[in-house]
Design an enzyme around this catalytic site. Structure first.
Site, PDB file in Angstrom:
ATOM      1  N   GLY A   1     -10.182 -13.109  -7.159  1.00  0.00           N
ATOM      2  CA  GLY A   1     -11.540 -12.904  -6.668  1.00  0.00           C
ATOM      3  C   GLY A   1     -12.487 -14.027  -7.016  1.00  0.00           C
TER       4      GLY A   1
ATOM      5  N   ARG B   1     -17.209  -1.562   5.295  1.00  0.00           N
ATOM      6  CA  ARG B   1     -17.494  -2.977   5.519  1.00  0.00           C
ATOM      7  C   ARG B   1     -18.399  -3.096   6.743  1.00  0.00           C
ATOM      8  NH1 ARG B   1     -11.166  -4.668   4.237  1.00  0.00           N
ATOM      9  NH2 ARG B   1     -11.123  -3.511   2.256  1.00  0.00           N
TER      10      ARG B   1
ATOM     11  N   THR C   1      -1.057  -2.278  -4.618  1.00  0.00           N
ATOM     12  CA  THR C   1      -2.523  -2.246  -4.622  1.00  0.00           C
ATOM     13  C   THR C   1      -2.977  -0.844  -4.983  1.00  0.00           C
ATOM     14  OG1 THR C   1      -2.733  -4.022  -3.002  1.00  0.00           O
ATOM     15  CG2 THR C   1      -4.589  -2.514  -3.210  1.00  0.00           C
TER      16      THR C   1
ATOM     17  N   ARG D   1     -14.430  -6.041  -1.416  1.00  0.00           N
ATOM     18  CA  ARG D   1     -14.268  -5.328  -0.152  1.00  0.00           C
ATOM     19  C   ARG D   1     -14.053  -3.829  -0.332  1.00  0.00           C
ATOM     20  NH1 ARG D   1     -12.903  -9.143   3.933  1.00  0.00           N
ATOM     21  NH2 ARG D   1     -11.228  -7.978   4.953  1.00  0.00           N
TER      22      ARG D   1
ATOM     23  N   LYS E   1      -2.258  -4.298  -8.688  1.00  0.00           N
ATOM     24  CA  LYS E   1      -3.417  -5.081  -8.290  1.00  0.00           C
ATOM     25  C   LYS E   1      -4.617  -4.170  -8.067  1.00  0.00           C
ATOM     26  CE  LYS E   1      -5.093  -8.306  -4.744  1.00  0.00           C
ATOM     27  NZ  LYS E   1      -6.158  -7.475  -4.124  1.00  0.00           N
TER      28      LYS E   1
ATOM     29  N   TYR F   1       0.878  -1.168   0.000  1.00  0.00           N
ATOM     30  CA  TYR F   1       0.000   0.000   0.000  1.00  0.00           C
ATOM     31  C   TYR F   1       0.914   1.216   0.000  1.00  0.00           C
ATOM     32  CZ  TYR F   1      -3.963  -2.979   1.299  1.00  0.00           C
ATOM     33  OH  TYR F   1      -4.932  -3.941   1.310  1.00  0.00           O
TER      34      TYR F   1
ATOM     35  N   HIS G   1     -10.833  -6.367  -5.261  1.00  0.00           N
ATOM     36  CA  HIS G   1     -10.443  -6.467  -3.851  1.00  0.00           C
ATOM     37  C   HIS G   1     -11.347  -7.442  -3.099  1.00  0.00           C
ATOM     38  CE1 HIS G   1      -7.566  -4.082  -1.271  1.00  0.00           C
ATOM     39  NE2 HIS G   1      -8.124  -4.846  -0.359  1.00  0.00           N
TER      40      HIS G   1
END
Length: 394
Positions: A311, A187, A178, A282, A255, A152, A279
């Site tokens: 995924g 979430r 990412t 998410r 990604k 990240y 992801h």
């Protein structure tokens, strides 16, 4: 760490944990392992692993996308020497799959990433460890797995580039940036649970100060989301990709790519691979499932870089379908956590073994003696059946 409590599995559409108990003698499919993990993980940890953002429509769509595709098998082809071996990022792997990057493995087993790395080594596939790993990179690398590091983009860039240097020193083969997380998606399972990390589970690469935010309980709030918001930048751009490319000789993977226009731009920036991913459902709820755009991304990069799929992979046939639509390989995430939760290294090994065995079975029954041959298969969508595969050869 949370006390291990029984948690009954919630039925999922199509391929959830509901169904008959696993057969004696070990799991026969990943669904068996999912049920076992649901029975042993604390409810809040199960929700953290399984949950998605919003209504979780993209989580379910990722699974359904595989169900909506049908392979046209070939016949009268010698498959007696059928093999799952295939290169990933320029090096041989026993199967075209890698362990996806996931945070905080020690949430589900005290050995965490160390056990997963050992299982990946034994299986002969790469392990993508994460920025939010609960063990330091050097300890993971010492397990002998073929290692990639997920990044990240941290607000603290000195820490970010120190981690890149550590990855180079530890022998990592690739960096996987990412690109779909300016902040963490909402979430709701974690928000309702007021989810926090246990005190003995920390982000080993971020230091005690930053990690403490993930341990501060607030009602109707996810401490992990707050931690992510404060640690990661929302200003990520193509300029950052250029800077990272200029700072390391490691292979570079992006990604979180879904739009073919972004994939084309990634190829133009000289990346070695893109991962078609939402992801795991998410981030943006309602984002298209990766399988729905895999073929378009494949066409957009036009062979200039590899294309990986992330995924919803739950069977070897899922991997076959991804290969037929142009993927170099797939990443496997949640099922690895299921295996880790139930039997540690042995459980992860079972997940990787089952997927490899199922892929070999699917290849042979489809008339393919190799992963390369699978890329010439036709793939149809139903009602009416429509060809969505690449032009077939041979």
């Amino acid at each position: 760490m949370s006390t291990i409590l029984p948690h009954p599995p919630s039925p999922g559409p199509g391929r959830g944990p509901a169904g008959p108990a696993p057969a004696p003698g070990g799991p026969l499919c990943l669904r068996d392992i999912e049920r076992a993990a649901a029975a042993v993980l604390p409810p809040d940890v199960w929700d953290f692993v399984m949950g998605g953002s919003g209504t979780e429509s993209s989580v379910q769509a990722n699974l359904a996308a595989f169900e909506q595709l049908y392979v046209v098998p070939r016949v009268l082809r010698d498959v007696s020497g059928c093999s799952t071996a295939s290169p990933l990022l320029g090096r041989a792997a026993s199967a075209p799959l890698a362990v996806a990057p996931m945070a905080y493995h020690r949430l589900v087993h005290p050995d965490g990433e160390l056990a997963v790395a050992r299982a990946a080594r034994e299986a002969g596939v790469p392990f993508v460890t994460g920025t939010l790993s609960s063990h330091p990179l050097e300890e993971i690398a010492a397990q002998g797995a073929r290692l990639w590091l997920q990044l990240y983009w941290l607000k603290d860039e000195a820490r970010l580039f120190d981690l890149v240097a550590r990855a180079e020193e530890a022998g990592c083969e690739a960096l996987m940036l990412t690109v779909d997380l300016p902040w963490m998606g909402r979430r709701l399972r974690d928000v309702r649970n007021g989810f926090v990390l246990p005190q003995d589970v920390r982000a080993a690469h971020l230091g005690d100060g930053a990690a403490s935010l993930a341990h501060d309980h607030q009602a109707r709030s996810s401490a992990v989301a707050e931690h992510t918001r404060t640690a990661m930048t929302a200003a990520l751009s193509w300029e950052h990709v250029e800077r990272l490319r200029s700072r390391t000789g490691l292979r570079l993977v992006l990604k979180g790519v879904l739009d073919p226009r972004d994939a084309r731009q990634a190829a133009e920036h000289g990346v070695d691979a893109v991962v078609v991913s939402n992801h795991g459902g998410r981030q943006l709820d309602g984002a298209v499932p990766p399988m729905a755009v895999l073929g378009e991304v494949r066409d957009a990069v036009d062979g200039r870089c590899e294309v990986l799929l992330d995924g919803g992979v739950r069977t070897g046939t899922d991997i076959l379908k991804a290969l037929a639509l142009g993927a170099s390989g797939v990443l496997v995430g949640r099922p690895v956590f299921w295996g880790l939760a139930t039997e540690g290294q042995a459980g992860v090994g079972s997940v990787l073994r089952l997927l490899t065995e199922e892929l070999r079975d699917a290849l042979g029954l489809a008339g393919c003696d190799s992963v390369t041959a699978a890329r010439s298969l036709r793939v149809l969508t139903p009602t009416p059946f429509r060809d969505v595969s690449a032009p077939a050869a041979g």
